[in-house]
Motif scaffolding. Structure first.
Motif, PDB file in Angstrom:
ATOM      1  N   ASP A  81      38.375  30.880  38.616  1.00 33.61           N
ATOM      2  CA  ASP A  81      37.945  31.763  39.707  1.00 33.61           C
ATOM      3  C   ASP A  81      39.091  32.659  40.172  1.00 33.61           C
ATOM      4  O   ASP A  81      38.926  33.861  40.366  1.00 33.61           O
ATOM      5  CB  ASP A  81      37.412  30.929  40.882  1.00 33.61           C
ATOM      6  N   ASP A  84      39.833  35.335  37.567  1.00 32.47           N
ATOM      7  CA  ASP A  84      38.877  36.447  37.599  1.00 32.47           C
ATOM      8  C   ASP A  84      39.165  37.364  38.779  1.00 32.47           C
ATOM      9  O   ASP A  84      39.066  38.587  38.671  1.00 32.47           O
ATOM     10  CB  ASP A  84      37.443  35.907  37.673  1.00 32.47           C
ATOM     11  N   LYS A  85      39.546  36.772  39.904  1.00 34.64           N
ATOM     12  CA  LYS A  85      39.867  37.576  41.080  1.00 34.64           C
ATOM     13  C   LYS A  85      41.124  38.419  40.816  1.00 34.64           C
ATOM     14  O   LYS A  85      41.190  39.593  41.171  1.00 34.64           O
ATOM     15  CB  LYS A  85      40.097  36.656  42.284  1.00 34.64           C
ATOM     16  N   VAL A  87      42.132  39.599  38.012  1.00 38.17           N
ATOM     17  CA  VAL A  87      41.767  40.732  37.159  1.00 38.17           C
ATOM     18  C   VAL A  87      40.910  41.730  37.940  1.00 38.17           C
ATOM     19  O   VAL A  87      41.153  42.945  37.900  1.00 38.17           O
ATOM     20  CB  VAL A  87      41.021  40.247  35.891  1.00 38.17           C
ATOM     21  N   ALA A  88      39.929  41.213  38.700  1.00 37.52           N
ATOM     22  CA  ALA A  88      39.024  42.094  39.446  1.00 37.52           C
ATOM     23  C   ALA A  88      39.782  42.924  40.478  1.00 37.52           C
ATOM     24  O   ALA A  88      39.442  44.084  40.727  1.00 37.52           O
ATOM     25  CB  ALA A  88      37.948  41.247  40.133  1.00 37.52           C
ATOM     26  N   ASP A  89      40.836  42.341  41.070  1.00 36.25           N
ATOM     27  CA  ASP A  89      41.615  43.068  42.071  1.00 36.25           C
ATOM     28  C   ASP A  89      42.592  44.057  41.448  1.00 36.25           C
ATOM     29  O   ASP A  89      43.368  44.705  42.159  1.00 36.25           O
ATOM     30  CB  ASP A  89      42.400  42.081  42.960  1.00 36.25           C
ATOM     31  N   GLY A  90      42.596  44.137  40.120  1.00 35.34           N
ATOM     32  CA  GLY A  90      43.409  45.146  39.450  1.00 35.34           C
ATOM     33  C   GLY A  90      44.833  44.721  39.172  1.00 35.34           C
ATOM     34  O   GLY A  90      45.650  45.539  38.742  1.00 35.34           O
ATOM     35  N   ASN A 221      49.054  44.161  35.120  1.00 37.68           N
ATOM     36  CA  ASN A 221      48.564  45.536  34.938  1.00 37.68           C
ATOM     37  C   ASN A 221      49.703  46.564  34.903  1.00 37.68           C
ATOM     38  O   ASN A 221      50.391  46.759  35.911  1.00 37.68           O
ATOM     39  CB  ASN A 221      47.601  45.866  36.086  1.00 37.68           C
TER      40      ASN A 221
END
Lengths: 266, 232
Positions: A81, A84-85, A87-90, A221
């Motif tokens: 979890d 994923d957060k 990655v989702a938060d960039g 990133n």
């Protein structure tokens, strides 16, 4: 004054020799490092690509934080979890599955809380809580800690009291403490196997789907941190998910037992 | 007790067998601590002398701050320096976090107050006539200071060694700023913490012994120099 400046400069050079090799900073969990897997996995990679991997072994929570701050180039963690957060938060890109094992509940060999008879993980924790038997928690926001909290939540219990000890240390240290106090604890199977001969605890519960423990690798990133070693991070991700890298993971054994099951190459 | 005996035996095996990992860790520790102590000397001696020889406003405040800094826990220095070196911080772009240089910066702030405060107290107790005599003999201010330093060379050495002693045995800064990276920033103390957490007491104990030997070596050197100079 010039002399002093020169001396300071010289000191910096002595302390921080400039290597010709590229450095990749990897934040990972104490469970992968303490098991000895990384020492088997990286030397061949470092030689092949003429790089050096600097491993910073902390809890998953801290590892992700280091990635968010751009203090490292790549992270290898186990908390789906939170990954994923991330990655989702960039903060991270190119997440790949690497391997998995599972969590086990360890306890004294005579199992005073009768955890062995539990039907599932939540039931096992309920038994420990109701008997108020000593439980040692990582308490460090690591992947194992996040998993333990999720399991308590599933059991509908907010653990508190003298029997519940959050020690705030790595997996290895937590096992040592659980061993000394002869209490129960949640551990990843890899670390447990690595410590098998050093501790006097037994697996009292295992096999629940809820205790599945997948590891993922994520590059920081480069759009967010242009000066991070993104190419190195991708090389490392490539290596651990490659056929030779996965083979090293598959062949890695302690006490005659495999610790991790590779999952990147089917 | 058999367990301790085995660990001790293993420890000596590792030390006498010249285990490359152990010696690399010792070398890293000594190199980093020596550099920190050296830089602390460069900064601490002038400040100590300034406090002792010059009269100026706020002198008591400075000396009170120095005494406080001597007692600051290593982890406090660690987190302060960390907050300056992390990527988004003012010095973050230099990429110093988790390098030996980061440890040196942290350890500098540990050793510097000790060196400065000890030099201050020694220089204060010393007769200022040396300076006047030197001036009288036509020395430049720099030359006069030089001869003054020469006069206090033994306690000065003790001050530097005290600074070295404070940093070689600390774990807070080395762990937080160095990150305990194998073959890079792993020092004796962080290795001991790690090996203990891994249950590998032999390696931890071996490093503990070496740490003791290094400390003993440093202290005996200082007492020997002291002894020789008193005799002379």
């Amino acid at each position: 004054m010039k002399k002093v400046f020169f001396l300071v400069l010289l000191c910096c050079l002595i302390v921080n020799p400039v290597f010709g090799t590229d450095v990749i900073k990897l934040a990972t969990t104490t469970s992968t490092d303490n098991s000895g897997l990384l020492k088997a996995l990286f030397p061949a990679f470092e030689k092949k690509y003429d790089v050096r991997v600097d491993v910073i072994a902390v809890g998953t929570g801290k590892a992700i934080k280091l990635g968010e701050n751009g203090d490292v180039d790549v992270i290898l963690v186990h908390a789906r979890d939170a990954e994923d957060k991330f990655v989702a938060d960039g903060f991270g890109v190119n997440r790949r599955d690497v391997m998995f094992n599972d969590f086990v509940i360890l306890g004294p060999k005579n199992d005073p809380a009768k955890v062995k008879s539990a039907k599932n993980a939540a039931d096992a924790l309920k038994k420990i809580a109701s008997s108020q038997f000593t439980f040692i928690s990582r308490g460090d926001d690591s992947g194992t800690d996040k998993k333990e909290k999720a399991l308590w939540k599933a059991a509908g219990i907010a653990p508190a009291g003298k029997w519940y000890n959050a020690v705030g240390q790595g997996m290895g240290a937590t096992l040592q403490i659980a061993n000394e106090k002869q209490g129960y604890t949640l551990a990843d199977r890899g670390t447990y196997l690595a410590y098998l001969n050093k501790i006097d605890l037994a697996v009292v519960f295992e096999g629940d789907q809820a205790m599945f423990n997948p590891y993922g690798v994520i590059a920081v990133n480069p759009a967010l941190y242009p000066d991070s070693n993104y190419l190195g991070a991708m090389q490392l991700i490539g290596w651990v998910t490659s056929v030779p890298g996965q083979k090293i993971i598959k062949d890695f054994q302690i006490n005659g037992k495999p610790l991790f099951i590779p999952s990147a190459v089917k | 007790m058999n367990y301790i005996g085995q660990s001790v035996t293993k420890a000596f095996e590792l030390i006498l067998g010249f285990d490359p990992d152990i010696y690399f860790i010792v070398w890293t520790s000594v190199r980093i601590a020596a550099t920190s102590a050296f830089l602390a000397t460069l900064a601490g001696v002038p400040l100590g002398l300034l406090l002792a020889l010059k009269k100026f406003k706020g002198k008591r405040v400075v000396s009170a701050i120095l005494n406080t800094l001597m007692a600051v826990p290593t982890v406090v220095i660690g987190i302060l320096v960390y907050s300056f070196l992390t990527h988004q911080a003012p010095l973050g772009s230099m990429g110093l976090l988790f390098t030996p240089t980061a440890i040196v910066i942290g350890q500098f702030f540990l050793a510097f107050p000790i060196v400065a405060a000890m030099v201050f107290s020694v220089a204060q107790g010393k007769d200022k006539k040396i300076l006047k005599t030197a001036y009288g003999l036509g020395a430049t201010p720099f030359g006069a200071i030089k001869s003054f330093i020469w006069e206090i060379k033994i306690p000065l050495l003790a001050a530097i060694m005290a600074g070295f002693g404070r940093v070689i045995g600390e774990v807070g800064v080395a762990m937080m700023l160095g990150g305990n990276i194998y073959r890079y920033t792993r020092t004796m103390t962080t290795a001991i913490a790690l090996e203990t957490s891994k249950g590998e007491f032999a390696l931890g104990l071996a490093l503990g012994f070496i740490l003791l030997i290094v400390a003993l070596g440093v202290n005996s050197t200082v007492s020997y120099i002291n002894y020789r100079s008193e005799k002379a």
